[in-house]
Design a protein around this motif. Structure first.
Motif, PDB file in Angstrom:
ATOM      1  N   PRO A 137       0.905  -1.239  -0.018  1.00  0.00           N
ATOM      2  CA  PRO A 137       0.117  -0.049  -0.070  1.00  0.00           C
ATOM      3  C   PRO A 137       0.761   1.306   0.196  1.00  0.00           C
ATOM      4  CG  PRO A 137      -0.575  -1.488   1.795  1.00  0.00           C
ATOM      5  CD  PRO A 137       0.372  -2.134   1.189  1.00  0.00           C
ATOM      6  N   GLN A 138       1.896   1.386   0.694  1.00  0.00           N
ATOM      7  CA  GLN A 138       2.860   2.452   0.615  1.00  0.00           C
ATOM      8  C   GLN A 138       3.297   2.761  -0.752  1.00  0.00           C
ATOM      9  OE1 GLN A 138       3.768  -0.456   2.429  1.00  0.00           O
ATOM     10  NE2 GLN A 138       2.763   0.525   4.449  1.00  0.00           N
ATOM     11  N   ARG A 153      -5.657  12.204   3.836  1.00  0.00           N
ATOM     12  CA  ARG A 153      -4.981  12.495   5.210  1.00  0.00           C
ATOM     13  C   ARG A 153      -5.158  11.262   5.977  1.00  0.00           C
ATOM     14  NH1 ARG A 153      -0.611  15.195   7.416  1.00  0.00           N
ATOM     15  NH2 ARG A 153      -1.561  17.295   6.935  1.00  0.00           N
ATOM     16  N   GLU A 154      -6.293  10.852   6.011  1.00  0.00           N
ATOM     17  CA  GLU A 154      -6.810   9.589   6.999  1.00  0.00           C
ATOM     18  C   GLU A 154      -6.268   8.324   6.286  1.00  0.00           C
ATOM     19  OE1 GLU A 154     -10.847   9.417   7.027  1.00  0.00           O
ATOM     20  OE2 GLU A 154     -11.115  11.136   8.844  1.00  0.00           O
ATOM     21  N   LEU A 155      -6.154   8.212   4.970  1.00  0.00           N
ATOM     22  CA  LEU A 155      -5.581   7.260   4.261  1.00  0.00           C
ATOM     23  C   LEU A 155      -4.074   7.038   4.317  1.00  0.00           C
ATOM     24  CD1 LEU A 155      -5.792   4.556   2.417  1.00  0.00           C
ATOM     25  CD2 LEU A 155      -5.984   5.925   0.659  1.00  0.00           C
ATOM     26  N   ASP A 169      -9.787   1.697  -0.371  1.00  0.00           N
ATOM     27  CA  ASP A 169      -9.591   3.267  -0.378  1.00  0.00           C
ATOM     28  C   ASP A 169      -8.703   3.578  -1.374  1.00  0.00           C
ATOM     29  OD1 ASP A 169     -11.116   3.371   1.986  1.00  0.00           O
ATOM     30  OD2 ASP A 169      -9.867   3.373   3.492  1.00  0.00           O
ATOM     31  N   LEU A 170      -7.667   3.178  -1.658  1.00  0.00           N
ATOM     32  CA  LEU A 170      -6.681   3.582  -2.672  1.00  0.00           C
ATOM     33  C   LEU A 170      -7.383   3.530  -3.922  1.00  0.00           C
ATOM     34  CD1 LEU A 170      -3.444   1.806  -1.379  1.00  0.00           C
ATOM     35  CD2 LEU A 170      -3.806   4.284  -1.564  1.00  0.00           C
ATOM     36  N   MET A 171      -8.217   2.635  -4.475  1.00  0.00           N
ATOM     37  CA  MET A 171      -8.870   2.547  -5.740  1.00  0.00           C
ATOM     38  C   MET A 171      -9.748   3.782  -5.604  1.00  0.00           C
ATOM     39  SD  MET A 171      -9.763  -1.566  -6.802  1.00  0.00           S
ATOM     40  CE  MET A 171     -10.323  -1.971  -5.186  1.00  0.00           C
ATOM     41  N   VAL A 172     -10.455   3.804  -4.673  1.00  0.00           N
ATOM     42  CA  VAL A 172     -11.720   4.909  -4.779  1.00  0.00           C
ATOM     43  C   VAL A 172     -10.864   6.150  -4.840  1.00  0.00           C
ATOM     44  CG1 VAL A 172     -13.144   6.079  -3.236  1.00  0.00           C
ATOM     45  CG2 VAL A 172     -13.324   3.594  -3.287  1.00  0.00           C
TER      46      VAL A 172
END
Length: 444
Positions: A187-188, A248-250, A285-288
């Motif tokens: 994810p990073q 920011r949250e992600l 979340d990254l896809m969204v």
């Protein structure tokens, strides 16, 4: 403000960071959302789960709009009106001549082309996948042609299932017959690729130096964002605030995942052991966010590799997924599969609800997308390739009418892919080994 027009490609820049904006109303005149074809982007997403589904708990009762969610589909209740459950579709190209149903089915999952039986990478041959046909056609519209994500890593060497190459079991996205699109499982790295200046050659020291300065990507662009907000209306200002808050949250969640990884010690470096529950949500979340700021319009996600034998201990299970999928009609195995299947659908539901929460003009991100859910086989015990577990979510900008359960009599999934490609403006007459035309009954 009447003469103000903000380009969709407008970017906020600062100290090596590059961040695209979400789709804002001021990017087009107000009438363009409804009047101009293609003004709002159309997206394709794929959510793959391994080892099939326990089908008796999957198939809904009733058809058309008079249908009820099955036990496995219950997690999708919040988005029931956004779903098309499609029963009776076949995926014959995924059926091997003898053994290796998982690798063969995964390799053909999005291409509908029967893969070459081999464990040698030099002899691997599959087909161009549906997502990559879309990515090639839409690549001039976004910074990234497509995004390939997954939880499990591994390269394409060796045999993963009955002497089928691991390239088939570990990839669903293929740019060409011999070119699998390797998925990103960190994810990073995904976050940096999407929202920072992506440097694949950066050293560990350079990465740590950036962390030491404690400079968030958002910190780089705050000044530009404040200046931009002065030019926006109230709704766009609120949307921009919500977008930056989400990023920011992600960012914080991604950083937390990194802290959970084991450290090096003497001897071989241990594998990365991250909680699949949190990692899956971060990937969703990254896809969204990638869709929201129009960095790409095509994304795929593999919850696990083909024939995955992950142990879901947090569900109270002690054996692996693939082991349970060969249930031999034992009730205790059925119960274990029911738990795994429902958890998988909970993750899919999370993705859809996140997409539905993003407003785009008078519609939502989910309204403007088509999201395909499926597996490489139907029942894991029989390794069936007919009556596959298929859900199509979203409206594709009006291309489909959801909120229904539709039964087919063995029509190929390839026809569904032809329809999905057409929804994003990519017209093909045939697809894969058995696709002959668009699938009927997707729109009332």
């Amino acid at each position: 403000m009447k003469n103000f027009k903000l380009s969709r490609r407008t970017l906020l820049r600062g100290m090596g960071a590059l961040m695209a904006l979400p789709v804002l109303e001021q990017m087009k005149p107000s009438v363009a959302w409804a009047a101009e074809p293609g003004a709002v982007p159309r997206r394709l997403a794929v959510f793959y789960v391994p080892c099939g589904i326990y089908m008796p708990n999957w198939t809904p009762k009733g058809t058309g709009r008079s249908w009820t969610l099955s036990p496995t589909l219950q997690p999708l209740a919040p988005v029931k009106d956004d779903l098309l459950v499609l029963s009776g579709l076949s995926h014959e190209p995924g059926r091997p001549d003898r053994f290796g149903h998982h690798a063969a089915g995964t390799g053909a999952f999005l291409s509908c082309v029967k893969v070459n039986y081999t464990d040698e990478m030099s002899e691997v041959r599959a087909g161009i996948s549906m997502d990559q046909i879309a990515a090639k056609a839409l690549r001039t519209q976004t910074r990234l042609p497509s995004l390939e994500l997954g939880n499990d890593g591994g390269d394409g060497t060796g045999s993963c299932d009955a002497n089928f190459s691991c390239a088939y079991a570990r990839n669903i996205s293929w740019a060409g017959p011999t070119s699998p699109r390797a998925k990103e499982t960190n994810p990073q790295a995904v976050f940096d690729r999407l929202f920072a200046s992506f440097d694949p050659d950066a050293t560990r020291a350079q990465i740590e130096r950036r962390k030491a300065y404690e400079q968030s990507i958002l910190d780089f662009v705050n000044e530009d964002a404040r200046a931009l907000k002065q030019q926006l209306g109230t709704r766009d200002q609120r949307k921009l605030d919500e977008y930056f808050t989400s990023v920011r949250e992600l960012e914080l969640r991604v950083a937390a995942l990194d802290q959970q990884a084991p450290t090096c010690s003497k001897g071989p470096r241990p594998e990365r052991t991250q909680d699949v529950r949190e990692k899956t949500k971060v990937m969703c979340d990254l896809m969204v966010l990638a869709f929201q700021c129009d960095l790409t319009r095509v994304a795929t996600f593999m919850l696990g590799n083909g024939r995955s034998d992950r142990v879901y201990d947090f569900l109270g299970l002690t054996s692996g997924h693939h082991t349970y999928s060969h249930h031999q009609h034992h009730s205790e195995n059925h119960a274990a599969l029911a738990k795994i299947d429902r958890w998988e659908l909970e993750q899919f539901s999370y993705l859809l609800q996140r997409m539905k929460s993003v407003q785009e003009g008078e519609a939502t991100l989910l309204d403007n997308s088509l999201v395909y859910f499926g597996s490489e086989v139907a029942d894991g015990n029989s390794h069936g390739h007919s009556d596959m577990p298929v859900v199509l979510a979203g409206r594709g900008g009006g291309a489909v009418t959801p909120g229904r359960h539709v039964r087919y009599g063995g029509r190929p999934i390839a026809n569904l892919f032809i329809s999905m490609l057409g929804a994003v403006g990519v017209d093909v007459d045939r697809f894969g080994d058995d696709g002959t035309g668009p699938l009927s009954q997707l729109k009332e």
